[in-house]
Design a protein around this motif. Structure first.
Motif, PDB file in Angstrom:
ATOM      1  N   SER A 154       0.829  -1.198   0.000  1.00  0.00           N
ATOM      2  CA  SER A 154       0.000   0.000   0.000  1.00  0.00           C
ATOM      3  C   SER A 154       0.864   1.248   0.000  1.00  0.00           C
ATOM      4  O   SER A 154       2.036   1.198   0.353  1.00  0.00           O
ATOM      5  N   PRO A 155       0.274   2.396  -0.370  1.00  0.00           N
ATOM      6  CA  PRO A 155       1.011   3.659  -0.364  1.00  0.00           C
ATOM      7  C   PRO A 155       0.931   4.386   0.983  1.00  0.00           C
ATOM      8  O   PRO A 155       1.132   5.582   1.073  1.00  0.00           O
ATOM      9  N   PHE A 156       0.623   3.658   2.052  1.00  0.00           N
ATOM     10  CA  PHE A 156       0.497   4.250   3.379  1.00  0.00           C
ATOM     11  C   PHE A 156       0.989   3.250   4.417  1.00  0.00           C
ATOM     12  O   PHE A 156       1.248   2.087   4.122  1.00  0.00           O
ATOM     13  N   ARG A 157       1.106   3.704   5.645  1.00  0.00           N
ATOM     14  CA  ARG A 157       1.441   2.856   6.782  1.00  0.00           C
ATOM     15  C   ARG A 157       0.327   3.023   7.800  1.00  0.00           C
ATOM     16  O   ARG A 157      -0.444   3.978   7.748  1.00  0.00           O
ATOM     17  N   GLY A 158       0.273   2.123   8.767  1.00  0.00           N
ATOM     18  CA  GLY A 158      -0.779   2.232   9.755  1.00  0.00           C
ATOM     19  C   GLY A 158      -0.484   1.427  11.005  1.00  0.00           C
ATOM     20  O   GLY A 158       0.420   0.594  11.042  1.00  0.00           O
ATOM     21  N   ALA A 159      -1.285   1.696  12.034  1.00  0.00           N
ATOM     22  CA  ALA A 159      -1.173   0.958  13.289  1.00  0.00           C
ATOM     23  C   ALA A 159      -2.511   0.990  14.016  1.00  0.00           C
ATOM     24  O   ALA A 159      -3.223   1.996  13.988  1.00  0.00           O
ATOM     25  N   TRP A 160      -2.832  -0.122  14.647  1.00  0.00           N
ATOM     26  CA  TRP A 160      -3.961  -0.199  15.572  1.00  0.00           C
ATOM     27  C   TRP A 160      -3.418   0.277  16.905  1.00  0.00           C
ATOM     28  O   TRP A 160      -2.417  -0.266  17.406  1.00  0.00           O
ATOM     29  N   CYS A 161      -4.008   1.302  17.478  1.00  0.00           N
ATOM     30  CA  CYS A 161      -3.516   1.921  18.705  1.00  0.00           C
ATOM     31  C   CYS A 161      -4.567   1.839  19.800  1.00  0.00           C
ATOM     32  O   CYS A 161      -5.748   2.088  19.549  1.00  0.00           O
ATOM     33  N   VAL A 162      -4.125   1.501  21.002  1.00  0.00           N
ATOM     34  CA  VAL A 162      -5.024   1.450  22.153  1.00  0.00           C
ATOM     35  C   VAL A 162      -4.383   2.212  23.297  1.00  0.00           C
ATOM     36  O   VAL A 162      -3.262   1.909  23.706  1.00  0.00           O
ATOM     37  N   LEU A 163      -5.106   3.218  23.782  1.00  0.00           N
ATOM     38  CA  LEU A 163      -4.690   3.936  24.980  1.00  0.00           C
ATOM     39  C   LEU A 163      -5.555   3.435  26.121  1.00  0.00           C
ATOM     40  O   LEU A 163      -6.790   3.492  26.061  1.00  0.00           O
ATOM     41  N   ARG A 164      -4.905   2.911  27.143  1.00  0.00           N
ATOM     42  CA  ARG A 164      -5.608   2.450  28.337  1.00  0.00           C
ATOM     43  C   ARG A 164      -5.974   3.684  29.170  1.00  0.00           C
ATOM     44  O   ARG A 164      -5.410   4.762  28.975  1.00  0.00           O
ATOM     45  N   PRO A 165      -6.906   3.544  30.095  1.00  0.00           N
ATOM     46  CA  PRO A 165      -7.250   4.690  30.934  1.00  0.00           C
ATOM     47  C   PRO A 165      -5.998   5.320  31.555  1.00  0.00           C
ATOM     48  O   PRO A 165      -5.140   4.627  32.106  1.00  0.00           O
ATOM     49  N   GLY A 166      -5.862   6.630  31.384  1.00  0.00           N
ATOM     50  CA  GLY A 166      -4.722   7.366  31.919  1.00  0.00           C
ATOM     51  C   GLY A 166      -3.521   7.453  30.996  1.00  0.00           C
ATOM     52  O   GLY A 166      -2.584   8.201  31.272  1.00  0.00           O
ATOM     53  N   TYR A 226      -7.440   3.511  14.765  1.00  0.00           N
ATOM     54  CA  TYR A 226      -6.496   3.084  13.748  1.00  0.00           C
ATOM     55  C   TYR A 226      -5.840   4.334  13.198  1.00  0.00           C
ATOM     56  O   TYR A 226      -6.525   5.252  12.749  1.00  0.00           O
ATOM     57  N   ALA A 227      -4.515   4.399  13.271  1.00  0.00           N
ATOM     58  CA  ALA A 227      -3.753   5.523  12.729  1.00  0.00           C
ATOM     59  C   ALA A 227      -3.242   5.131  11.349  1.00  0.00           C
ATOM     60  O   ALA A 227      -2.699   4.037  11.176  1.00  0.00           O
ATOM     61  N   ILE A 228      -3.436   5.990  10.382  1.00  0.00           N
ATOM     62  CA  ILE A 228      -2.938   5.778   9.024  1.00  0.00           C
ATOM     63  C   ILE A 228      -2.153   7.023   8.638  1.00  0.00           C
ATOM     64  O   ILE A 228      -2.637   8.134   8.801  1.00  0.00           O
ATOM     65  N   TRP A 229      -0.923   6.815   8.154  1.00  0.00           N
ATOM     66  CA  TRP A 229      -0.102   7.959   7.745  1.00  0.00           C
ATOM     67  C   TRP A 229       0.495   7.700   6.379  1.00  0.00           C
ATOM     68  O   TRP A 229       0.695   6.560   5.968  1.00  0.00           O
ATOM     69  N   TRP A 230       0.756   8.788   5.652  1.00  0.00           N
ATOM     70  CA  TRP A 230       1.275   8.694   4.294  1.00  0.00           C
ATOM     71  C   TRP A 230       2.016   9.968   3.939  1.00  0.00           C
ATOM     72  O   TRP A 230       1.823  11.008   4.556  1.00  0.00           O
ATOM     73  N   ASP A 231       2.880   9.832   2.928  1.00  0.00           N
ATOM     74  CA  ASP A 231       3.582  10.982   2.380  1.00  0.00           C
ATOM     75  C   ASP A 231       3.913  10.702   0.921  1.00  0.00           C
ATOM     76  O   ASP A 231       3.647   9.609   0.402  1.00  0.00           O
ATOM     77  N   ARG A 232       4.492  11.655   0.268  1.00  0.00           N
ATOM     78  CA  ARG A 232       4.828  11.533  -1.156  1.00  0.00           C
ATOM     79  C   ARG A 232       5.808  10.387  -1.398  1.00  0.00           C
ATOM     80  O   ARG A 232       5.685   9.641  -2.360  1.00  0.00           O
ATOM     81  N   GLU A 233       6.791  10.216  -0.524  1.00  0.00           N
ATOM     82  CA  GLU A 233       7.792   9.161  -0.693  1.00  0.00           C
ATOM     83  C   GLU A 233       7.154   7.773  -0.638  1.00  0.00           C
ATOM     84  O   GLU A 233       7.476   6.902  -1.449  1.00  0.00           O
ATOM     85  N   MET A 234       6.266   7.549   0.312  1.00  0.00           N
ATOM     86  CA  MET A 234       5.581   6.254   0.394  1.00  0.00           C
ATOM     87  C   MET A 234       4.786   5.979  -0.875  1.00  0.00           C
ATOM     88  O   MET A 234       4.765   4.852  -1.380  1.00  0.00           O
ATOM     89  N   SER A 235       4.132   7.012  -1.387  1.00  0.00           N
ATOM     90  CA  SER A 235       3.355   6.860  -2.621  1.00  0.00           C
ATOM     91  C   SER A 235       4.256   6.540  -3.801  1.00  0.00           C
ATOM     92  O   SER A 235       3.950   5.655  -4.605  1.00  0.00           O
ATOM     93  N   ALA A 236       5.392   7.227  -3.907  1.00  0.00           N
ATOM     94  CA  ALA A 236       6.330   6.987  -5.008  1.00  0.00           C
ATOM     95  C   ALA A 236       6.905   5.573  -4.928  1.00  0.00           C
ATOM     96  O   ALA A 236       7.011   4.880  -5.943  1.00  0.00           O
ATOM     97  N   GLU A 237       7.258   5.127  -3.718  1.00  0.00           N
ATOM     98  CA  GLU A 237       7.779   3.772  -3.551  1.00  0.00           C
ATOM     99  C   GLU A 237       6.726   2.731  -3.946  1.00  0.00           C
ATOM    100  O   GLU A 237       7.047   1.730  -4.589  1.00  0.00           O
ATOM    101  N   PHE A 238       5.488   2.972  -3.565  1.00  0.00           N
ATOM    102  CA  PHE A 238       4.395   2.072  -3.932  1.00  0.00           C
ATOM    103  C   PHE A 238       4.243   1.998  -5.450  1.00  0.00           C
ATOM    104  O   PHE A 238       4.151   0.902  -6.020  1.00  0.00           O
ATOM    105  N   LEU A 239       4.240   3.143  -6.108  1.00  0.00           N
ATOM    106  CA  LEU A 239       4.102   3.156  -7.569  1.00  0.00           C
ATOM    107  C   LEU A 239       5.272   2.444  -8.244  1.00  0.00           C
ATOM    108  O   LEU A 239       5.074   1.702  -9.219  1.00  0.00           O
ATOM    109  N   ASP A 240       6.483   2.634  -7.726  1.00  0.00           N
ATOM    110  CA  ASP A 240       7.650   1.936  -8.271  1.00  0.00           C
ATOM    111  C   ASP A 240       7.486   0.424  -8.138  1.00  0.00           C
ATOM    112  O   ASP A 240       7.768  -0.322  -9.077  1.00  0.00           O
TER     113      ASP A 240
END
Length: 134
Positions: free
Chosen positions: A38-50, A109-123
């Motif tokens: 994919s042209p992005f990265r991601g993570a499932w994130c859980v913050l416990r109380p506090g 769910y956090a998803i992040w992306w930038d131009r470099e990730m997109s270019a690498e994906f297209l390559d």
């Protein structure tokens, strides 16, 4: 990790016991996931109380898709409350943190992306297509 494959769909089950503690919260990165590109990265994130995630910034664009609970996104002097079903967009280079001031888990769910990730994906896609054509 349990992946369920059926025809053209692979489902990665949420497994709370497989989260890792990092950056002030529990998380599981999207990668590595064999067969997923994919042209992005991601993570499932859980913050416990506090929990309070580490204050940070990055050049990537980022969205949070809130799955359960309630939390607060802190940016500069701003506090934005989010709850299950909400989406939050964090602009590049904005210092931010997330806090759970409630008595239940806050999961997103956090998803992040930038131009470099997109270019690498297209390559990678072009190389795969060239390999199939030969």
């Amino acid at each position: 990790m349990t992946d369920h494959e059926h025809a053209d769909v692979t489902i990665r089950a949420m497994e709370p016991d497989h989260l890792e503690r990092a950056h002030g919260l529990d998380l599981r990165l999207l990668y590595p996931w064999p067969g997923l590109d994919s042209p992005f990265r991601g993570a499932w994130c859980v913050l416990r109380p506090g929990d309070v995630s580490e204050l940070h910034s990055h050049h990537d664009r980022e969205i949070f898709i809130v799955m359960s609970g309630r939390g607060t996104v802190l940016t500069g002097g701003s506090r934005q409350e989010v709850a299950a079903g909400d989406l939050a967009y964090i602009r590049p280079d904005v210092e931010h943190s997330v806090v759970n001031e409630h008595d239940e888990d806050f999961a997103y769910y956090a998803i992040w992306w930038d131009r470099e990730m997109s270019a690498e994906f297209l390559d990678r896609q072009e190389q795969a297509a060239a390999g199939r054509a030969s």
